[in-house]
Design a protein around this motif. Structure first.
Motif, mmCIF file in Angstrom:
data_model
loop_
_atom_site.group_PDB
_atom_site.id
_atom_site.type_symbol
_atom_site.label_atom_id
_atom_site.label_comp_id
_atom_site.label_asym_id
_atom_site.label_seq_id
_atom_site.Cartn_x
_atom_site.Cartn_y
_atom_site.Cartn_z
ATOM 1 N N ALA A 135 0.829 -1.211 0.000
ATOM 2 C CA ALA A 135 0.000 0.000 0.000
ATOM 3 C C ALA A 135 0.858 1.254 0.000
ATOM 4 C CB ALA A 135 -0.933 -0.007 1.209
ATOM 5 N N LYS A 142 -7.170 -2.644 2.223
ATOM 6 C CA LYS A 142 -6.681 -3.135 0.926
ATOM 7 C C LYS A 142 -7.832 -3.621 0.057
ATOM 8 C CE LYS A 142 -3.406 -4.548 -1.947
ATOM 9 N NZ LYS A 142 -4.279 -5.052 -3.005
ATOM 10 N N SER A 163 -6.264 1.198 -4.926
ATOM 11 C CA SER A 163 -4.861 0.990 -4.529
ATOM 12 C C SER A 163 -4.106 2.290 -4.342
ATOM 13 C CB SER A 163 -4.146 0.117 -5.570
ATOM 14 O OG SER A 163 -4.210 0.716 -6.858
#
Length: 327
Positions: free
Chosen positions: A213, A283, A288
């Motif tokens: 991430a 997530k 993203s």
């Protein structure tokens, strides 16, 4: 002697190391794609383990104290999210919309399990009720957090498909969790015997998701968008949120007539937020390019809550024993 209690825990130190690594060596290209597939698998494994580890007996045994559990759940999934919404005009003056999205996400997460129970024990609170309340919060959080995200957060995230989020929640979170619950009669005892290295699997999943991430966020210019002054503002906001919710849980539990032991349980279970649940959920739920920004407030809040709760647990624990009425 007590000083080490206020130092960062091992997971926090590892998280900071991972963020630093991602800031200097972010994964890109084919490597990033491979890591993304790996994180999807690890998230499924993580929620399978959550399902297999959760003892239904612990939840059922504590259900008799329903007023306490309802109070904790309302603080976690109603009062905290409303607090994030009410503070929106003030927060957007000092942080970006993506960071505010992270604050909102923090507000809708379930409570922690291990640390809530540990702090309740140190503070000499109602430990059986804490076990039940924290377990119930995590169990319901699997369903409630994505639902609340869909209601109050997706609206802030332009271009994010609600249908896509629902499908991801089903096959990455709910199905592995249900499979773990089904498999518990066969693998539950084995998991209880191997808690030490299974905890390593748990933590490594969180660290991997954070690395991927933050790599994506760094590639998108994270540290250009979050200067030091804004980072300090985030720390102040996290401390303010924790102070407000702790004041609400403390004085609210007293007004509702709970005794000191139950008050302690409500304070620790109703004010804490789970990093272990939040990282994989983020997530799955967010695009993203925004996950790194969304997770930053949660990581800061996590360390602040540990330090503050350690001090508070010691203060509660040092109180004199109350004389019990005869009979």
């Amino acid at each position: 002697m007590a000083r080490p209690r206020f130092l960062p825990d091992n997971l926090t130190l590892m998280l900071f190391a991972v963020v630093l690594t991602a800031s200097i060596f972010p994964c890109t290209g084919v490597v990033a794609v491979g890591f993304d597939w790996l994180t999807t698998f690890m998230i499924g494994l993580l929620f399978f383990m959550h399902g297999a580890k959760l003892s239904r007996q612990a939840v059922i045994a504590g259900m008799v104290h329903w007023r306490l559990h309802v109070t904790v759940l309302l603080c976690t999934f109603a009062v905290f999210p409303l607090l994030g919404l009410v503070l929106k005009p003030a927060l957007l003056l000092v942080i970006t919309p993506d960071l505010y999205l992270g604050i909102l996400f923090l507000c809708v997460l379930p409570s922690t399990v291990q640390s809530s129970i540990a702090f309740t024990s140190v503070a000499r609170g109602n430990v059986p009720a804490a076990i039940c309340a924290a377990s119930a919060s995590n169990l319901l959080g699997i369903f409630l957090t994505p639902l609340i995200v869909g209601v109050i957060i997706v609206a802030h995230s332009a271009g994010h498909s609600s249908l896509d989020s629902i499908l991801k929640i089903v096959y990455q979170l709910l199905l592995p969790f249900v499979a773990g619950q089904i498999a518990r009669p066969w693998i539950g005892a084995w998991m209880d015997r191997n808690k030490s290295w299974l905890r390593w699997v748990d933590q490594s999943s969180v660290l991997l998701v954070v690395y991927v991430a933050f790599s994506e966020a760094v590639n998108q210019g994270l540290w250009r968008q979050v200067p030091p002054v804004m980072l300090i503002s985030l720390i102040v906001i996290s401390a303010l949120l924790l102070a407000i919710i702790m004041a609400i849980t403390t004085f609210g539990s007293r007004r509702l007539g709970f005794n000191k032991e139950d008050e302690i349980t409500i304070v620790f279970c109703g004010s804490k937020k789970s990093l272990a649940s939040g990282v994989p959920m983020a997530k799955v739920l967010f695009a993203s390019q925004t996950v790194g920004m969304v997770l930053l407030p949660l990581m800061l809040f996590h360390q602040i809550q540990l330090m503050v709760c350690a001090i508070l647990a010691q203060r509660y624990g040092s109180r004199p024993d109350q004389a019990k009425p005869a009979g």
